[in-house]
Design an enzyme around this catalytic site. Structure first.
Site, PDB file in Angstrom:
ATOM      1  N   HIS A 147       0.843  -1.201   0.000  1.00 27.03           N
ATOM      2  CA  HIS A 147       0.000   0.000   0.000  1.00 27.03           C
ATOM      3  C   HIS A 147       0.881   1.257   0.000  1.00 27.03           C
ATOM      4  O   HIS A 147       0.523   2.266  -0.594  1.00 27.03           O
ATOM      5  CB  HIS A 147      -0.919   0.009   1.228  1.00 27.03           C
ATOM      6  N   GLU A 199       3.823  -4.681 -11.903  1.00 30.32           N
ATOM      7  CA  GLU A 199       5.250  -4.451 -12.189  1.00 30.32           C
ATOM      8  C   GLU A 199       5.724  -5.446 -13.248  1.00 30.32           C
ATOM      9  O   GLU A 199       6.480  -5.102 -14.157  1.00 30.32           O
ATOM     10  CB  GLU A 199       6.074  -4.575 -10.900  1.00 30.32           C
ATOM     11  N   TRP A 223      15.433  -9.882   0.498  1.00 35.64           N
ATOM     12  CA  TRP A 223      14.551  -8.870  -0.089  1.00 35.64           C
ATOM     13  C   TRP A 223      15.267  -8.299  -1.306  1.00 35.64           C
ATOM     14  O   TRP A 223      16.483  -8.088  -1.253  1.00 35.64           O
ATOM     15  CB  TRP A 223      14.273  -7.777   0.942  1.00 35.64           C
ATOM     16  N   ASP A 267      -5.542   5.870   1.305  1.00 32.02           N
ATOM     17  CA  ASP A 267      -5.790   4.503   0.874  1.00 32.02           C
ATOM     18  C   ASP A 267      -7.288   4.229   1.073  1.00 32.02           C
ATOM     19  O   ASP A 267      -7.889   4.668   2.055  1.00 32.02           O
ATOM     20  CB  ASP A 267      -4.972   3.554   1.749  1.00 32.02           C
TER      21      ASP A 267
HETATM   22  N1  UDP Z   1       8.964  -5.971  -3.243  1.00 33.91           N
HETATM   23  C1  UDP Z   1      10.276  -5.591  -3.138  1.00 33.91           C
HETATM   24  N2  UDP Z   1      11.220  -6.554  -2.929  1.00 33.91           N
HETATM   25  C2  UDP Z   1      10.930  -7.867  -2.821  1.00 33.91           C
HETATM   26  C3  UDP Z   1       9.569  -8.263  -2.925  1.00 33.91           C
HETATM   27  C4  UDP Z   1       8.611  -7.295  -3.140  1.00 33.91           C
HETATM   28  O1  UDP Z   1      10.599  -4.409  -3.251  1.00 33.91           O
HETATM   29  O2  UDP Z   1      11.841  -8.668  -2.622  1.00 33.91           O
HETATM   30  C5  UDP Z   1       7.926  -4.948  -3.482  1.00 33.91           C
HETATM   31  C6  UDP Z   1       7.273  -5.126  -4.840  1.00 33.91           C
HETATM   32  O3  UDP Z   1       8.031  -4.459  -5.836  1.00 33.91           O
HETATM   33  C7  UDP Z   1       5.878  -4.574  -4.642  1.00 33.91           C
HETATM   34  C8  UDP Z   1       5.619  -4.767  -3.143  1.00 33.91           C
HETATM   35  O4  UDP Z   1       6.881  -5.089  -2.549  1.00 33.91           O
HETATM   36  O5  UDP Z   1       5.840  -3.202  -4.976  1.00 33.91           O
HETATM   37  C9  UDP Z   1       4.671  -5.921  -2.844  1.00 33.91           C
HETATM   38  O6  UDP Z   1       3.377  -5.539  -3.138  1.00 33.91           O
HETATM   39  P1  UDP Z   1       2.297  -6.572  -3.665  1.00 33.91           P
HETATM   40  O7  UDP Z   1       1.024  -5.836  -3.877  1.00 33.91           O
HETATM   41  O8  UDP Z   1       2.808  -7.317  -4.841  1.00 33.91           O
HETATM   42  O9  UDP Z   1       2.174  -7.660  -2.526  1.00 33.91           O
HETATM   43  P2  UDP Z   1       1.926  -7.582  -0.934  1.00 33.91           P
HETATM   44  O10 UDP Z   1       3.265  -7.443  -0.325  1.00 33.91           O
HETATM   45  O11 UDP Z   1       1.024  -6.431  -0.662  1.00 33.91           O
HETATM   46  O12 UDP Z   1       1.298  -8.906  -0.635  1.00 33.91           O
END
Ligand code: UDP
Length: 455
Positions: free
Chosen positions: A25, A361, A335, A120
């Site tokens: 978010h 993405e 990460w 949000d």
């Molecule tokens: N992300 C990141 N590094 C990682 C995994 C995820 O920066 O190793 C970021 C990804 O680019 C995205 C966000 O974390 O912008 C995850 O959002 P998403 O809606 O896909 O999933 P959520 O974490 O909300 O389940």
């Protein structure tokens, strides 16, 4: 590009933005904030101490910590997440606290006009506060248009008994949403429209409709088929903007992104690496974790796997992995700079949990997907990517090593994978055009700017 005088004039217009403090978010809200700043608006970000943003990454924004819940610097912990939801999303007196903070803030802003509040969509209680202060509120819905429409039909789906159907019905079609199977709607995680989650989503929908406009991180061409259904459901101004095309999500990462992977990625052949990430919140059982590891080995493909601390229930990190794993063929990191990994030419596929940011993405970088889903809107996104956009293979029956290996090979090796890759490439081009001058996303952004300027 804006002309200079216009941009400078808008600097006297301030927008107050309030993200929900989860990674999925925060990222789109900051992308939107960057976009609005680039168009000349001044930006104030309201944030909680829990998952507080790295303010030093944004010297051009003003920050204000509100709704202090004592979780200073606490990040991603599942227990504090539950606590957070309990404290804020489900509680009514948060509205009073928010009103006090916002009133003070509005009084302190001088020589500027506060144009609007953008929160949000989940912060539903902010609508009545904004109304009482005569401040227009726009909402950012961080999921897809399609999932928003399905969510708005939860009471109907509940009336028709879908959430209570037993496992013998899982493969049946949902007649109100022919794209979906019963198992997809059951995965939302609601048992009846009286559940706290269903009530939260119900409140969210009600207050979206009462707002001055809704912004989706998406683009018209991606969700064209859904657009016809929207006017009745959301009779307010609507904007669809592809944020990853304008600003990277990485600048608002709450966790350190491992940059050491790039020299390794640089050495891999073009489109040879499977990138795996299940996002910021999803967790798996130990057994599922081992199935993933074995599936990756069985696939015989090179991989880069994000294993977040706390990804495996009951484990700290990767201590369960067999000795010698990942071997020559893989890398495991905590990460990653995801958007940049997806943009790297060595990346050939993305095995995702189908969070909407990750999905979009991947679409924006033209990377075909293997879609899993754990909860909330993920199964809806996965189904849409595999059956409508047809840029993904949907791993819809859980995590078993043979099926995992087979899904990876379908994308990376088989003839079918070439077709999926080609469709992903074409969809990326469509997303590119949409973000260019005259394209749908760009026009939507311009009309959002005009709209906010007119408020
Ligand atoms: N992300 C990141 N590094 C990682 C995994 C995820 O920066 O190793 C970021 C990804 O680019 C995205 C966000 O974390 O912008 C995850 O959002 P998403 O809606 O896909 O999933 P959520 O974490 O909300 O389940």
């Amino acid at each position: 590009m804006d002309s200079q005088p216009e941009t400078t004039a808008r600097r006297h217009q301030r927008i107050i933005m309030f993200p929900v403090p989860f990674q999925g978010h925060i990222n789109p809200m900051f992308q939107l904030a960057n976009l609005l700043y680039s168009k000349g608006f001044s930006i104030t970000i309201l944030h909680t101490n829990f998952n507080a943003p790295k303010t030093s990454n944004y010297p051009h924004f003003t920050f204000k910590s509100i709704l202090d819940n004592g979780h200073e610097n606490e990040r991603f912990s599942q227990s504090s997440l539950a606590d957070f939801a309990q404290n804020f999303l489900f509680k009514q007196d948060a509205a009073e606290a928010f009103r006090d903070e916002l009133e003070l803030l509005l009084a302190s802003v001088q020589d500027e006009q506060v144009s609007c509040l953008i929160t949000d969509a989940l912060w539903h209680f902010t609508q009545s506060v904004a109304d009482s202060l005569n401040l227009p509120r726009l909402v950012l819905r961080t999921g897809s248009l399609y999932s928003t429409i399905v969510y708005s039909s939860i009471p109907l789906l509940d009336d028709r008994g879908y959430f209570k159907l037993d496992d013998s019905h899982l493969e049946e079609q949902v007649s109100e949403f022919p794209l979906l199977k019963v198992k997809d709607v059951k995965k939302i995680g609601i048992k009846s429209s009286k559940d706290p989650l269903a009530q939260l989503l119900g409140d969210m929908m009600k207050q979206i409709k009462a707002s001055s406009g809704i912004i989706w991180n998406s683009f018209k061409e991606l969700e064209e088929t859904e657009l016809e259904r929207v006017p009745d459901d959301f009779p307010i101004p609507r904007f669809l903007i592809t944020f990853p095309k304008y600003f990277t999500a990485s600048s608002s990462s709450l966790l350190e992104q491992d940059q050491t992977i790039f020299p390794w990625l640089d050495q891999q052949p073009t489109k040879s690496v499977v990138y795996i990430s299940f996002g910021s919140l999803s967790q798996v059982e130990e057994k599922e974790f081992l199935e993933i590891a074995h599936g990756l080995v069985y696939s015989k493909q090179t991989f880069l796997w994000v294993v977040r601390p706390e990804f495996v229930k009951g484990s700290t990190w990767v201590e369960l992995l067999p000795d010698g794993f990942p071997g020559e063929r893989g890398r495991v990191v905590e990460w990653a700079p995801q958007q940049e990994v997806l943009a790297h030419e060595a990346t050939g596929a993305f095995w995702t949990h189908s969070g909407w940011n990750s999905t979009l993405e991947s679409v924006c970088e033209g990377v075909p997907m293997i879609c899993s889903s754990v909860l909330a809107d993920q199964a809806l996104n996965a189904r849409y990517m595999s059956d409508v956009s047809r840029v993904a293979v949907y791993l819809e029956n859980g995590l078993q090593r043979e099926e995992i290996a087979s899904a990876i090979r379908r994308i990376m090796v088989d003839e079918e994978g070439k077709e999926i890759r080609e469709r992903a490439r074409v969809l990326k081009q469509i997303a590119d055009v949409s973000a260019m001058k005259g394209g749908s996303s760009n026009k939507s952004m311009e009309s959002l700017i005009d709209y906010i300027s007119s408020l």
